[in-house]
Scaffold this motif. Structure first.
Motif, PDB file in Angstrom:
ATOM      1  N   MET A   1      42.412  34.265  41.830  1.00  0.00           N
ATOM      2  CA  MET A   1      41.634  34.963  40.812  1.00  0.00           C
ATOM      3  C   MET A   1      40.230  34.377  40.729  1.00  0.00           C
ATOM      4  O   MET A   1      39.976  33.268  41.226  1.00  0.00           O
ATOM      5  CB  MET A   1      42.324  34.851  39.450  1.00  0.00           C
ATOM      6  CG  MET A   1      42.533  33.427  38.958  1.00  0.00           C
ATOM      7  SD  MET A   1      43.462  33.390  37.405  1.00  0.00           S
ATOM      8  CE  MET A   1      43.746  31.620  37.227  1.00  0.00           C
ATOM      9  N   PRO A   2      39.284  35.080  40.106  1.00  0.00           N
ATOM     10  CA  PRO A   2      37.913  34.561  39.959  1.00  0.00           C
ATOM     11  C   PRO A   2      37.889  33.271  39.135  1.00  0.00           C
ATOM     12  O   PRO A   2      38.749  33.053  38.278  1.00  0.00           O
ATOM     13  CB  PRO A   2      37.199  35.689  39.206  1.00  0.00           C
ATOM     14  CG  PRO A   2      38.019  36.910  39.459  1.00  0.00           C
ATOM     15  CD  PRO A   2      39.430  36.436  39.567  1.00  0.00           C
ATOM     16  N   LYS A   3      36.926  32.420  39.440  1.00  0.00           N
ATOM     17  CA  LYS A   3      36.820  31.142  38.722  1.00  0.00           C
ATOM     18  C   LYS A   3      36.701  31.339  37.216  1.00  0.00           C
ATOM     19  O   LYS A   3      37.143  30.497  36.437  1.00  0.00           O
ATOM     20  CB  LYS A   3      35.605  30.359  39.241  1.00  0.00           C
ATOM     21  CG  LYS A   3      35.782  29.832  40.658  1.00  0.00           C
ATOM     22  CD  LYS A   3      34.566  29.008  41.087  1.00  0.00           C
ATOM     23  CE  LYS A   3      34.756  28.451  42.497  1.00  0.00           C
ATOM     24  NZ  LYS A   3      33.594  27.660  42.938  1.00  0.00           N
ATOM     25  N   LYS A   4      36.101  32.442  36.817  1.00  0.00           N
ATOM     26  CA  LYS A   4      35.900  32.708  35.401  1.00  0.00           C
ATOM     27  C   LYS A   4      37.233  32.782  34.653  1.00  0.00           C
ATOM     28  O   LYS A   4      37.293  32.550  33.440  1.00  0.00           O
ATOM     29  CB  LYS A   4      35.126  34.011  35.219  1.00  0.00           C
ATOM     30  CG  LYS A   4      34.742  34.328  33.786  1.00  0.00           C
ATOM     31  CD  LYS A   4      33.876  35.583  33.703  1.00  0.00           C
ATOM     32  CE  LYS A   4      32.484  35.304  34.215  1.00  0.00           C
ATOM     33  NZ  LYS A   4      31.551  36.438  33.968  1.00  0.00           N
ATOM     34  N   LEU A   5      38.315  33.093  35.370  1.00  0.00           N
ATOM     35  CA  LEU A   5      39.616  33.244  34.730  1.00  0.00           C
ATOM     36  C   LEU A   5      40.514  32.016  34.887  1.00  0.00           C
ATOM     37  O   LEU A   5      41.653  32.017  34.412  1.00  0.00           O
ATOM     38  CB  LEU A   5      40.342  34.464  35.303  1.00  0.00           C
ATOM     39  CG  LEU A   5      39.620  35.811  35.178  1.00  0.00           C
ATOM     40  CD1 LEU A   5      40.475  36.915  35.785  1.00  0.00           C
ATOM     41  CD2 LEU A   5      39.292  36.136  33.723  1.00  0.00           C
TER      42      LEU A   5
ATOM     43  N   THR B   1      41.685  40.682  40.052  1.00  0.00           N
ATOM     44  CA  THR B   1      40.255  41.000  40.159  1.00  0.00           C
ATOM     45  C   THR B   1      39.719  41.287  38.767  1.00  0.00           C
ATOM     46  O   THR B   1      40.410  41.872  37.921  1.00  0.00           O
ATOM     47  CB  THR B   1      40.011  42.219  41.070  1.00  0.00           C
ATOM     48  OG1 THR B   1      40.722  43.355  40.552  1.00  0.00           O
ATOM     49  CG2 THR B   1      40.496  41.941  42.485  1.00  0.00           C
ATOM     50  N   TYR B   2      38.475  40.865  38.536  1.00  0.00           N
ATOM     51  CA  TYR B   2      37.867  40.990  37.209  1.00  0.00           C
ATOM     52  C   TYR B   2      36.484  41.620  37.340  1.00  0.00           C
ATOM     53  O   TYR B   2      35.651  41.167  38.124  1.00  0.00           O
ATOM     54  CB  TYR B   2      37.760  39.595  36.576  1.00  0.00           C
ATOM     55  CG  TYR B   2      37.003  39.546  35.263  1.00  0.00           C
ATOM     56  CD1 TYR B   2      37.495  40.202  34.146  1.00  0.00           C
ATOM     57  CD2 TYR B   2      35.819  38.830  35.143  1.00  0.00           C
ATOM     58  CE1 TYR B   2      36.818  40.149  32.938  1.00  0.00           C
ATOM     59  CE2 TYR B   2      35.142  38.772  33.946  1.00  0.00           C
ATOM     60  CZ  TYR B   2      35.639  39.432  32.844  1.00  0.00           C
ATOM     61  OH  TYR B   2      34.957  39.380  31.659  1.00  0.00           O
TER      62      TYR B   2
END
Length: 292
Positions: free
Chosen positions: A38-42, A67-68
């Motif tokens: 997953m994206p680092k933001k999550l 995916t975000y």
């Protein structure tokens, strides 16, 4: 119900200016092994995601792809650093006095000085992000479990069919075994008569030999245990739940009993049936590896 360890699920959740898509797929594994991309933001939510997944999955190697997309337009703001601006003004005033110059600074000029005005990304609203992410995780997990249950039902039907075939082999050997002793007694009696010709056969010695043969060839206990294991497997499949490990252990026990029957076999028909038994047990074991 029983669940296969092979499954796939996908769900897309969108609210306001955010969209999160979760895809998950799994294959066989002895334990629960979850791999999340997953994206680092999550990354902050990883522990919560894993805790949520445990409500749906007990075993299997599960790969999850998240995916975000953030369509928020006002996720940055301008920050006015008053203290820095005041410092600039103080030094400018001092410079004007030191060099006898006009202090002609304007707001527009001051605003262009470094760090007076700065672009700053706003901290994301974690509660709002989790609201969307949690919805996507639950939706994908429910779809994932649905495919596992559907595949699990197919596995149950196939396994019960194979177990019924195994029962037919057990019943054949159960019926054939007593006949084997009787046939051996007749053959032995005839062979002794041929060797001794007209001499009288020692029935007591003959009976002893037949008894020894019957003891060596007896597979009654193995057949009883094997039949019990087959019936237990069938009832466990009907009860359902997380039964993969239990069935794997029972299958090992069934294989042990079949090996013993084969090693004791003194008859071609029983040997063939024992081999068929082992073949079916191996098929059952392979299918059980797919059950959660």
């Amino acid at each position: 119900m029983i669940k296969s360890m092979t499954g796939f699920g996908r769900y897309e959740a969108a609210e306001a200016d955010r969209k999160i898509t979760v895809e998950m797929k799994s294959v066989n594994h002895r334990y629960l092994d979850v791999n999340i991309k997953m994206p680092k933001k999550l990354n902050f939510f990883e522990a919560a995601i894993r805790a949520e997944l445990k409500n749906y999955i007990q075993r299997g190697k599960v790969d999850i792809f998240i995916t975000y997309e953030d369509f928020t337009e006002n996720n940055v703001c301008i920050k006015y650093n008053k203290d820095i601006a005041a410092e600039y003004m103080g030094y400018l005033k001092q410079m004007a006095e030191d060099f006898h110059l006009d202090n002609d600074i304007r707001v527009s000029a001051l605003s262009r000085y470094p760090e007076v005005l700065a672009m700053e990304e706003q901290s994301p609203d974690e509660a709002e992000i989790w609201k969307v992410l949690d919805k996507a995780i639950k939706g994908a997990s429910e779809n994932f479990v649905e495919t596992r249950i559907k595949e699990g039902e197919n596995l149950r039907e196939d396994l019960i069919s194979k177990l019924n075939v195994m029962l037919s082999h057990v019943e054949f050997i159960t019926e054939r075994s007593p006949q084997l002793v009787s046939e051996y007694k007749d053959k032995l009696h005839e062979k002794v008569r041929e060797l001794l010709e007209d001499a009288q056969v020692d029935e007591n010695r003959l009976l002893m030999e037949v008894t020894l043969f019957a003891d060596k060839a007896c597979v009654d206990e193995e057949l009883v245990r094997l039949k019990s294991h087959i019936e237990t497997t069938k009832s466990t499949l009907i009860e359902g739940g997380s039964i993969g490990r239990k069935l794997d252990f029972i299958a090992q026990e069934m294989n042990r009993e079949a090996n013993t029957i084969l090693s004791k076999a003194n008859d071609l028909e029983i040997s063939n049936r024992a081999i068929e038994l082992k073949t079916e047990i191996e098929k059952v074991r392979e299918q059980i590896q797919n059950i959660e």
